[in-house]
Scaffold this active site. Structure first.
Site, PDB file in Angstrom:
ATOM      1  N   GLN A 117      42.711  38.184  44.286  1.00  0.00           N
ATOM      2  CA  GLN A 117      41.950  38.819  43.212  1.00  0.00           C
ATOM      3  C   GLN A 117      42.001  37.959  41.962  1.00  0.00           C
ATOM      4  O   GLN A 117      42.905  38.080  41.136  1.00  0.00           O
ATOM      5  CB  GLN A 117      42.480  40.231  42.921  1.00  0.00           C
ATOM      6  CG  GLN A 117      41.557  40.972  41.990  1.00  0.00           C
ATOM      7  CD  GLN A 117      41.921  42.419  41.829  1.00  0.00           C
ATOM      8  OE1 GLN A 117      42.900  42.914  42.360  1.00  0.00           O
ATOM      9  NE2 GLN A 117      41.119  43.112  41.052  1.00  0.00           N
ATOM     10  N   PHE A 118      40.993  37.081  41.830  1.00  0.00           N
ATOM     11  CA  PHE A 118      40.968  36.164  40.701  1.00  0.00           C
ATOM     12  C   PHE A 118      40.867  36.889  39.364  1.00  0.00           C
ATOM     13  O   PHE A 118      41.279  36.363  38.339  1.00  0.00           O
ATOM     14  CB  PHE A 118      39.823  35.144  40.849  1.00  0.00           C
ATOM     15  CG  PHE A 118      38.473  35.655  40.444  1.00  0.00           C
ATOM     16  CD1 PHE A 118      37.999  35.438  39.161  1.00  0.00           C
ATOM     17  CD2 PHE A 118      37.669  36.344  41.341  1.00  0.00           C
ATOM     18  CE1 PHE A 118      36.748  35.897  38.777  1.00  0.00           C
ATOM     19  CE2 PHE A 118      36.427  36.805  40.977  1.00  0.00           C
ATOM     20  CZ  PHE A 118      35.963  36.585  39.684  1.00  0.00           C
ATOM     21  N   THR A 119      40.382  38.135  39.359  1.00  0.00           N
ATOM     22  CA  THR A 119      40.234  38.858  38.098  1.00  0.00           C
ATOM     23  C   THR A 119      41.577  39.163  37.430  1.00  0.00           C
ATOM     24  O   THR A 119      41.609  39.469  36.238  1.00  0.00           O
ATOM     25  CB  THR A 119      39.432  40.155  38.289  1.00  0.00           C
ATOM     26  OG1 THR A 119      40.104  40.986  39.234  1.00  0.00           O
ATOM     27  CG2 THR A 119      38.016  39.861  38.769  1.00  0.00           C
TER      28      THR A 119
END
Length: 150
Positions: free
Chosen positions: A78-80
């Protein structure tokens, strides 16, 4: 690296209508990878995850690890989690590692975690549009950042 660990009664990852991974009691781990992350970050997180005592013992005290309770694990990229919200209202993703860095580190993290855990772990699919479903148990949610080891 940044992670969010959620103690769950069950969790699953669905991609294009098909369940990729599902678990019962255990951890859903969301993993964010930064450009300056590496092997040291992986080793530190894996040790913390395996040793984390957030499951209740017979007295109702959070004193047991994931291994102690025979739990399961799913890891979802989850790059966020690497978002910076310092300026304005639109998050910046500048701290997130590019695919050339993050994919190998995600795969390495999952491999090292599985080896330390001693049984298979579930995963999402890097870069896919995933539907993550969970029943948070407690709720118990723990955040860790390898650049701010608290």
């Amino acid at each position: 690296m940044r992670i969010v660990i959620q103690r769950v009664s069950h969790a699953s990852v669905t991609i294009e209508g098909k369940v990729k991974s599902s678990i019962g009691r255990g951890y859903l781990i969301l993993l964010g990878i930064g450009s300056d992350d590496g092997e040291e970050d992986i080793q530190w997180l894996v040790k913390k995850i395996i040793g984390l005592r957030v499951f209740d013992d017979a007295n109702g005290v959070m004193n047991l690890s994931i291994g102690d309770v025979g739990g399961d694990i799913i890891v979802v990229s989850q790059f966020t989690l690497m978002a910076s919200t310092k300026k304005g209202n639109r998050p910046s993703w500048i701290k997130a590692a590019p695919h050339s860095i993050s994919i190998p580190l995600y795969e390495r993290f999952c491999k090292v975690l599985q080896e330390a855990f001693g049984k298979p772990i579930g995963t999402g699919e890097f870069g896919a549009d995933m539907k993550v479903e969970l029943l948070n148990d407690g709720p118990v949610t723990i955040c860790m950042d390898t650049k701010n080891k608290e």
